[in-house]
Design a protein around this motif. Structure first.
Motif, PDB file in Angstrom:
ATOM      1  N   ARG A  92       0.545  -1.267   0.189  1.00 34.31           N
ATOM      2  CA  ARG A  92      -0.214   0.091   0.230  1.00 34.31           C
ATOM      3  C   ARG A  92       0.513   0.690  -0.109  1.00 34.31           C
ATOM      4  O   ARG A  92       1.604   0.944   1.438  1.00 34.31           O
ATOM      5  CB  ARG A  92      -0.759  -0.632   0.863  1.00 34.31           C
ATOM      6  CG  ARG A  92      -2.143   0.947   1.233  1.00 34.31           C
ATOM      7  CD  ARG A  92      -2.492   0.777   2.500  1.00 34.31           C
ATOM      8  NE  ARG A  92      -2.273   1.410   3.810  1.00 34.31           N
ATOM      9  CZ  ARG A  92      -2.628   1.760   4.341  1.00 34.31           C
ATOM     10  NH1 ARG A  92      -2.951   2.660   3.989  1.00 34.31           N
ATOM     11  NH2 ARG A  92      -1.448   1.440   5.631  1.00 34.31           N
ATOM     12  N   VAL A 106       0.711   5.657   0.374  1.00 35.63           N
ATOM     13  CA  VAL A 106       0.354   6.642   0.515  1.00 35.63           C
ATOM     14  C   VAL A 106       1.070   7.300   0.357  1.00 35.63           C
ATOM     15  O   VAL A 106       2.215   7.655   0.646  1.00 35.63           O
ATOM     16  CB  VAL A 106      -0.863   6.382   1.982  1.00 35.63           C
ATOM     17  CG1 VAL A 106      -1.051   4.691   2.264  1.00 35.63           C
ATOM     18  CG2 VAL A 106       1.023   6.489   3.153  1.00 35.63           C
ATOM     19  N   GLU A 107       0.188   8.895   0.083  1.00 36.05           N
ATOM     20  CA  GLU A 107       1.302   9.907   0.268  1.00 36.05           C
ATOM     21  C   GLU A 107       1.543  10.649   1.644  1.00 36.05           C
ATOM     22  O   GLU A 107       1.143   9.702   1.942  1.00 36.05           O
ATOM     23  CB  GLU A 107      -0.044  11.489   0.209  1.00 36.05           C
ATOM     24  CG  GLU A 107      -1.155  10.827  -0.638  1.00 36.05           C
ATOM     25  CD  GLU A 107      -0.419  11.306  -2.445  1.00 36.05           C
ATOM     26  OE1 GLU A 107       0.363  11.963  -2.301  1.00 36.05           O
ATOM     27  OE2 GLU A 107      -0.823  10.389  -3.472  1.00 36.05           O
ATOM     28  N   ASP A 166       3.333  11.815   4.812  1.00 33.85           N
ATOM     29  CA  ASP A 166       2.794  11.691   5.899  1.00 33.85           C
ATOM     30  C   ASP A 166       3.895  12.955   6.197  1.00 33.85           C
ATOM     31  O   ASP A 166       4.414  11.883   7.171  1.00 33.85           O
ATOM     32  CB  ASP A 166       1.883  10.958   6.616  1.00 33.85           C
ATOM     33  CG  ASP A 166       1.925  11.326   7.588  1.00 33.85           C
ATOM     34  OD1 ASP A 166       2.265  12.394   7.566  1.00 33.85           O
ATOM     35  OD2 ASP A 166       0.761  10.108   8.413  1.00 33.85           O
ATOM     36  N   CYS A 210       3.427   3.378  -6.586  1.00 35.45           N
ATOM     37  CA  CYS A 210       2.204   3.240  -6.767  1.00 35.45           C
ATOM     38  C   CYS A 210       1.713   2.209  -8.281  1.00 35.45           C
ATOM     39  O   CYS A 210       0.638   0.956  -7.912  1.00 35.45           O
ATOM     40  CB  CYS A 210       1.576   4.345  -7.684  1.00 35.45           C
ATOM     41  SG  CYS A 210       2.001   5.878  -6.215  1.00 35.45           S
TER      42      CYS A 210
END
Length: 193
Positions: free
Chosen positions: A31, A33-34, A36, A158
């Motif tokens: 996974r 994710v953007e 953080d 991605c």
């Protein structure tokens, strides 16, 4: 259970077969994710825990990997590089790290990887002054600097995350060619920090 496997050539390293994977192969969802902004704070907390456990045995504790690059999408796993005088001398660092909650996952020549039970932190232990140490830091610093390579790396991660993988190592291996290409540019640009 320990299972040997072929390691991804990450950071331009050749494929290695002399690797012990503690617990065997794991099939896990990849996974991405953007970025953080909480990741650096998470690193600081883990840095303190590692520094307290290892004292002067830890010659360097650095935030490495994608979560160390502002703006880069990543797996939500904070990677930490810990440099010690001799990674083969496990008695100098393994017990103290295990006592503060890290579990040994990978044992290979010149590198150990431990992680938290939540699997949200990976601690990479290697020899101070080693190629692994230098390449982790150089790759991180280059991606912090070069927006084009940072974007290419994010797109690849991605795209690869959308595929089905037998285990995490196959995903890592698929990133190897681009990592090698980026690292070559980083090597031409910089020197060991």
């Amino acid at each position: 259970m320990s299972v040997p496997f072929v390691r991804a050539p990450g950071y331009g390293r050749p494929v290695e077969e002399d690797v012990e994977l503690i617990g065997g192969v794991e099939k896990r969802e990849i996974r991405i994710v953007e970025y953080d902004p909480a990741w650096p704070e998470h690193f600081r907390a883990e840095h303190e825990r590692i520094a307290t456990a290892l004292g002067t045995t830890a010659r360097r504790i650095e935030h490495v990997g994608s979560t160390a690059v502002p703006g880069l999408a990543a797996k939500p796993v904070v990677d930490i590089g810990v440099s010690v005088p001799d990674v083969a001398a496990e008695s100098t660092y393994l017990g103290p790290l295990q006592q503060v909650g890290y579990q040994l996952r990978v044992r290979e020549p010149g590198h150990r990887m431990l992680r938290t039970s939540a699997r949200d932190v990976h601690v990479h232990v290697y020899d101070v002054g080693s190629d692994r140490e230098r390449q982790h830091l150089l790759f991180r610093d280059w991606l912090r600097r070069d927006e084009s390579d940072r974007s290419r790396y994010a797109r690849l991660k991605c795209e690869l995350a959308g595929r089905e993988w037998a285990d995490m190592n196959a995903y890592a291996a698929a990133k190897g060619p681009l990592i090698g290409e980026i690292l070559a540019r980083a090597e031409a640009w910089g020197t060991f920090p």
